[in-house]
Scaffold this motif. Structure first.
Motif, PDB file in Angstrom:
ATOM      1  N   ARG A  85     -49.516  17.233  25.313  1.00  0.00           N
ATOM      2  CA  ARG A  85     -49.669  18.603  25.801  1.00  0.00           C
ATOM      3  C   ARG A  85     -48.313  19.189  26.186  1.00  0.00           C
ATOM      4  N   THR A  86     -47.533  18.391  26.870  1.00  0.00           N
ATOM      5  CA  THR A  86     -46.208  18.855  27.307  1.00  0.00           C
ATOM      6  C   THR A  86     -45.330  19.166  26.108  1.00  0.00           C
ATOM      7  N   TRP A  87     -45.345  18.273  25.109  1.00  0.00           N
ATOM      8  CA  TRP A  87     -44.514  18.484  23.915  1.00  0.00           C
ATOM      9  C   TRP A  87     -44.963  19.722  23.149  1.00  0.00           C
ATOM     10  N   LEU A  88     -46.270  19.895  22.985  1.00  0.00           N
ATOM     11  CA  LEU A  88     -46.781  21.052  22.252  1.00  0.00           C
ATOM     12  C   LEU A  88     -46.413  22.353  22.959  1.00  0.00           C
ATOM     13  N   ASP A  89     -46.588  22.387  24.281  1.00  0.00           N
ATOM     14  CA  ASP A  89     -46.258  23.610  25.024  1.00  0.00           C
ATOM     15  C   ASP A  89     -44.771  23.927  24.934  1.00  0.00           C
ATOM     16  N   ALA A  90     -43.949  22.874  24.933  1.00  0.00           N
ATOM     17  CA  ALA A  90     -42.497  23.084  24.894  1.00  0.00           C
ATOM     18  C   ALA A  90     -42.013  23.511  23.512  1.00  0.00           C
ATOM     19  N   THR A  91     -42.722  23.111  22.470  1.00  0.00           N
ATOM     20  CA  THR A  91     -42.248  23.358  21.100  1.00  0.00           C
ATOM     21  C   THR A  91     -43.123  24.334  20.318  1.00  0.00           C
ATOM     22  N   ALA A  92     -44.192  24.860  20.916  1.00  0.00           N
ATOM     23  CA  ALA A  92     -45.127  25.719  20.179  1.00  0.00           C
ATOM     24  C   ALA A  92     -44.427  26.889  19.492  1.00  0.00           C
ATOM     25  N   GLN A  93     -43.509  27.531  20.207  1.00  0.00           N
ATOM     26  CA  GLN A  93     -42.806  28.673  19.620  1.00  0.00           C
ATOM     27  C   GLN A  93     -41.937  28.234  18.448  1.00  0.00           C
ATOM     28  N   ASN A  94     -41.253  27.109  18.621  1.00  0.00           N
ATOM     29  CA  ASN A  94     -40.393  26.589  17.567  1.00  0.00           C
ATOM     30  C   ASN A  94     -41.204  26.174  16.348  1.00  0.00           C
ATOM     31  N   ILE A  95     -42.360  25.522  16.568  1.00  0.00           N
ATOM     32  CA  ILE A  95     -43.235  25.114  15.468  1.00  0.00           C
ATOM     33  C   ILE A  95     -43.712  26.326  14.681  1.00  0.00           C
ATOM     34  N   ASP A  96     -43.930  27.410  15.399  1.00  0.00           N
ATOM     35  CA  ASP A  96     -44.440  28.621  14.760  1.00  0.00           C
ATOM     36  C   ASP A  96     -43.371  29.354  13.952  1.00  0.00           C
ATOM     37  N   THR A  97     -42.152  29.381  14.458  1.00  0.00           N
ATOM     38  CA  THR A  97     -41.128  30.247  13.868  1.00  0.00           C
ATOM     39  C   THR A  97     -40.076  29.535  13.032  1.00  0.00           C
ATOM     40  N   THR A  98     -39.988  28.193  13.126  1.00  0.00           N
ATOM     41  CA  THR A  98     -39.004  27.451  12.331  1.00  0.00           C
ATOM     42  C   THR A  98     -39.641  26.181  11.776  1.00  0.00           C
ATOM     43  N   SER A  99     -38.938  25.545  10.867  1.00  0.00           N
ATOM     44  CA  SER A  99     -39.404  24.274  10.305  1.00  0.00           C
ATOM     45  C   SER A  99     -38.703  23.083  10.945  1.00  0.00           C
ATOM     46  N   ASP A 100     -38.011  23.314  12.060  1.00  0.00           N
ATOM     47  CA  ASP A 100     -37.214  22.262  12.695  1.00  0.00           C
ATOM     48  C   ASP A 100     -38.038  21.029  13.045  1.00  0.00           C
ATOM     49  N   ASN A 101     -39.279  21.243  13.505  1.00  0.00           N
ATOM     50  CA  ASN A 101     -40.111  20.125  13.964  1.00  0.00           C
ATOM     51  C   ASN A 101     -41.160  19.703  12.945  1.00  0.00           C
ATOM     52  N   ALA A 102     -40.984  20.114  11.700  1.00  0.00           N
ATOM     53  CA  ALA A 102     -41.975  19.772  10.674  1.00  0.00           C
ATOM     54  C   ALA A 102     -42.124  18.268  10.502  1.00  0.00           C
ATOM     55  N   ALA A 103     -41.018  17.544  10.560  1.00  0.00           N
ATOM     56  CA  ALA A 103     -41.075  16.090  10.375  1.00  0.00           C
ATOM     57  C   ALA A 103     -41.667  15.387  11.588  1.00  0.00           C
ATOM     58  N   ALA A 104     -41.524  15.975  12.768  1.00  0.00           N
ATOM     59  CA  ALA A 104     -41.976  15.327  14.003  1.00  0.00           C
ATOM     60  C   ALA A 104     -43.446  15.581  14.302  1.00  0.00           C
ATOM     61  N   LEU A 105     -44.005  16.662  13.783  1.00  0.00           N
ATOM     62  CA  LEU A 105     -45.339  17.096  14.185  1.00  0.00           C
ATOM     63  C   LEU A 105     -46.424  16.071  13.860  1.00  0.00           C
ATOM     64  N   LEU A 106     -46.462  15.607  12.625  1.00  0.00           N
ATOM     65  CA  LEU A 106     -47.509  14.664  12.216  1.00  0.00           C
ATOM     66  C   LEU A 106     -47.454  13.362  13.029  1.00  0.00           C
ATOM     67  N   PRO A 107     -46.280  12.734  13.190  1.00  0.00           N
ATOM     68  CA  PRO A 107     -46.224  11.518  13.996  1.00  0.00           C
ATOM     69  C   PRO A 107     -46.651  11.733  15.443  1.00  0.00           C
TER      70      PRO A 107
END
Length: 367
Positions: free
Chosen positions: A14-36
């Motif tokens: 929950r903490t990670w999603l809340d901290a990165t939600a905007q980044n996940i939405d607007t960039t591909s920076d966390n594309a590799a990290a999301l599934l794991p």
């Protein structure tokens, strides 16, 4: 009323999603990290039999998981939907050898699973023809065609389910294609307005050779109605999660002259819970296999409730919603709710399918 399934996410996720939600939405920076990250929380194992490496339960548990993730990030929920839907195909496939080979890595998030069956679902509803063709050659199958929009095509490797038109008078079938297949080409990530970390791309299939051991089911028209309820039910979960989050945001602001929003917010909550109950009961009874119209209507209804929830949140937030920093979460949810109607099959396509199904009945009644 049946008690609704609820999944409580680990605090770390929950903490990670809340901290990165905007980044996940607007960039591909966390594309590799999301599934794991989703896999580490054991989410892909929800509703998977324990004997196959899962947590047991029912697909409704997975739906509750997608809803819980979507409360924090619809992009993350969208990836979850793609992975868990592919898992469902493996679970419902009679090809046990293929299931046993692919399932461990997909459950663990080491490998991405993608559902390229959006075209197939439209084919099943009579909306469009299949975009991939096959011919028998030298004891194998030659496959050609394209999938213009597929989510969760992780750059490090993926398997994607596709419905394929057989040659001659043979029925269309469903097979699993691999990113390692010679002749399969993944495009760069699509230039989306949002959902940028979802690894959404197009796939071109040129003279790809596969064996019959890659077939998930030999008759798409027979099998797709059985997997469609999970496919659409997991889609519904994205709208459910988004609606619950917007309602929660509204509830936290019911003061300073905005208490007038309490009644419509509570009415929407009650309607949402009732629709969720219908979804879960329909999946348990398998009534959606016999009567998909009700599931289509629920999917349309959940999209409308999510849109209404976001609009009520806007009223509760006021002008702060349009300020970049304090309004960041709302602005993301506004983009998210705009995406829900176009997830394939889109609301227009579902409404068209419902209309087409009703026409023979209307003609019969008039006659």
């Amino acid at each position: 009323m049946r008690k609704l399934k609820v999944v409580i996410l680990p605090t770390s996720l929950r903490t990670w999603l809340d901290a990165t939600a905007q980044n996940i939405d607007t960039t591909s920076d966390n594309a590799a990290a999301l599934l794991p990250k989703l896999a580490e929380a054991g989410l892909f194992r929800l509703g998977v039999p324990a004997v196959l490496g899962g947590h047991g339960g029912h697909v409704n548990d997975a739906i509750a998981g997608v809803a819980a993730v979507s409360e924090h990030s619809l992009a993350a929920g969208f990836v979850f939907w793609g992975q868990r839907t592919f898992i469902e195909y493996l679970l419902q496939s009679p090809n046990e050898a293929l299931r046993d080979r692919l399932l461990p890595d997909v459950l663990a998030g080491r490998r991405a699973g993608a559902t390229g069956l959006s075209n197939a679902m439209k084919f099943l509803a009579g909306i469009e023809g299949l975009q991939i063709k096959s011919t028998k050659t030298d004891g194998s199958l030659r496959v050609d065609g394209e999938l213009p929009w597929v989510t969760n095509l992780r750059a490090s490797g993926f398997d994607v389910a596709a419905a394929i038109q057989a040659d001659g008078n043979n029925p269309a079938f469903v097979a699993s294609l691999s990113s390692e297949d010679i002749g399969l080409e993944r495009s760069g990530d699509l230039d989306l307005m949002a959902m940028r970390a979802t690894s959404t791309a197009a796939v071109k299939i040129n003279n790809v050779r596969i064996g019959v051991d890659r077939i998930l089911h030999h008759n798409a028209s027979e099998w797709l109605p059985k997997v469609r309820p999970a496919f659409l039910g997991l889609q519904c979960a994205m709208a459910i999660g988004l609606a619950h989050r917007s309602i929660a945001e509204t509830t936290s602001r019911l003061k300073k002259g905005r208490d007038i929003l309490r009644e419509p917010s509570e009415a929407l909550t009650n309607a949402l819970v009732e629709a969720e109950t219908q979804l879960q009961e329909g999946l348990c009874s398998k009534s959606f296999e016999r009567s998909p119209e009700k599931l289509f209507e629920l999917r349309i209804g959940f999209a409308a409730m999510a849109a209404k929830a976001v609009q009520i949140e806007l009223s509760a937030t006021g002008g702060r919603a349009y300020l970049t920093q304090p309004g960041e979460g709302f602005q993301r949810r506004l983009r998210e709710v705009a995406f829900i109607p176009i997830i394939t099959p889109s609301l227009v396509q579902l409404k068209s399918a419902l209309d087409a199904r009703q026409q023979p009945q209307l003609i019969s009644e008039i006659a």
